[in-house]
Design an enzyme around this catalytic site. Structure first.
Site, PDB file in Angstrom:
ATOM      1  N   TYR A   1     -15.296   6.688  -1.381  1.00  0.00           N
ATOM      2  CA  TYR A   1     -14.584   6.651  -0.105  1.00  0.00           C
ATOM      3  C   TYR A   1     -14.078   8.049   0.237  1.00  0.00           C
ATOM      4  O   TYR A   1     -13.826   8.879  -0.650  1.00  0.00           O
ATOM      5  CB  TYR A   1     -13.374   5.718  -0.174  1.00  0.00           C
ATOM      6  CG  TYR A   1     -13.685   4.249  -0.071  1.00  0.00           C
ATOM      7  CD1 TYR A   1     -13.659   3.593   1.161  1.00  0.00           C
ATOM      8  CD2 TYR A   1     -13.986   3.503  -1.201  1.00  0.00           C
ATOM      9  CE1 TYR A   1     -13.923   2.238   1.257  1.00  0.00           C
ATOM     10  CE2 TYR A   1     -14.259   2.140  -1.120  1.00  0.00           C
ATOM     11  CZ  TYR A   1     -14.219   1.520   0.117  1.00  0.00           C
ATOM     12  OH  TYR A   1     -14.488   0.169   0.209  1.00  0.00           O
TER      13      TYR A   1
ATOM     14  N   ASP B   1     -11.720  -3.198   5.527  1.00  0.00           N
ATOM     15  CA  ASP B   1     -10.672  -3.787   6.351  1.00  0.00           C
ATOM     16  C   ASP B   1     -10.854  -3.442   7.819  1.00  0.00           C
ATOM     17  O   ASP B   1     -11.672  -2.592   8.188  1.00  0.00           O
ATOM     18  CB  ASP B   1      -9.300  -3.308   5.871  1.00  0.00           C
ATOM     19  CG  ASP B   1      -8.925  -3.875   4.512  1.00  0.00           C
ATOM     20  OD1 ASP B   1      -9.449  -4.951   4.152  1.00  0.00           O
ATOM     21  OD2 ASP B   1      -8.116  -3.239   3.807  1.00  0.00           O
TER      22      ASP B   1
END
Length: 251
Positions: free
Chosen positions: A109, A51
């Site tokens: 992540y 994003d």
């Protein structure tokens, strides 16, 4: 011939990886660079999308090209041509059937929090000053291993066939050395992730650490499959895609 590009980027200036109309993206920047240097139109397929504002310490993308080229030379030229916030590490020849997105078996992540105000981390870590119960947050993170449906942490109205993910790792670590003192990092690995999933998990675990919700509440949120019941989505600039694994590419 199909090739994988291994790269990294600081996502501050970009509206994510994915091509978007009227917005700067990493994919567009990479497409332009590779196309210019190979003198033909190249469209890269990324291993996933990040994003707006999210960083990647490791990203893979693939492209097809039917002529021979010197890999070290092209890597050097790309790094000279690309802006300073994108780096190409290597280019790897793969089979024609290899796919950077669908062949990935694990993604990892990290979410970075700094507990003190640091002017050098304004776009690379989220400043959060309130005291957190890290042990309780880790107890909650362990509960993630007992579930596979994470619709409650997914962005609503997303185009997916399933909300199932297998989580392999999820834990918080607090820096203890002089260099990373006061830094809090959440690491999570899974076979796949939903849109906004990591940021929503972190926000919900923050509520655990603030004693706003209990471990039982956390499990009930997962079972509810409702995004409205989960916690807030933490800011994008603290999130990093750190590793993508393939069965046929060595670390």
């Amino acid at each position: 011939m199909r090739y994988f590009i291994k790269l990294a980027y600081n996502g501050t200036r970009y509206h994510g990886w994915q091509l978007q109309p009227n917005a700067s993206s990493v994919q567009e920047t990479m497409n332009n660079a590779v196309s210019t240097l190979l003198n033909t139109e190249i469209n890269l397929m990324g291993a996933g999308r990040t994003d707006t504002g999210v960083h990647a310490k490791q990203m893979f993308a693939h492209f097809d090209y039917d002529k021979q080229f010197d890999i070290p030379s092209l890597v050097h030229k790309l790094n000279s041509y690309l802006p300073k916030d994108i780096t190409v590490y290597t280019i790897i020849p793969v089979s024609d059937q290899a796919h950077s997105r669908f062949d990935a078996v694990k993604r990892t992540y990290e979410y970075h929090i700094n507990t003190f105000k640091d002017p050098f981390l304004q776009e690379q870590s989220w400043y959060f000053y309130q005291k957190l119960d890290i042990d309780l947050m880790n107890e909650a993170a362990k509960l993630l291993f007992s579930y596979t449906d994470f619709q409650c942490f997914s962005k609503v109205n997303t185009d997916v066939n399933t909300f199932d993910c297998t989580i392999f790792k999820a834990h918080w670590t607090l820096g203890s050395t002089k260099e990373d003192y006061g830094k809090l990092i959440f690491t999570i690995s899974a076979n796949r992730f939903l849109r906004n999933m990591v940021r929503a998990i972190v926000g919900t675990l923050i509520n655990i650490g603030l004693h706003k919700i209990t471990l039982e509440d956390f499990e009930n949120i997962i079972k509810s499959k409702s995004r409205d019941k989960a916690g807030f989505s933490v800011p994008a600039h603290g999130l990093y895609l750190t590793e993508i694994e393939y069965d046929y590419i060595t670390k």
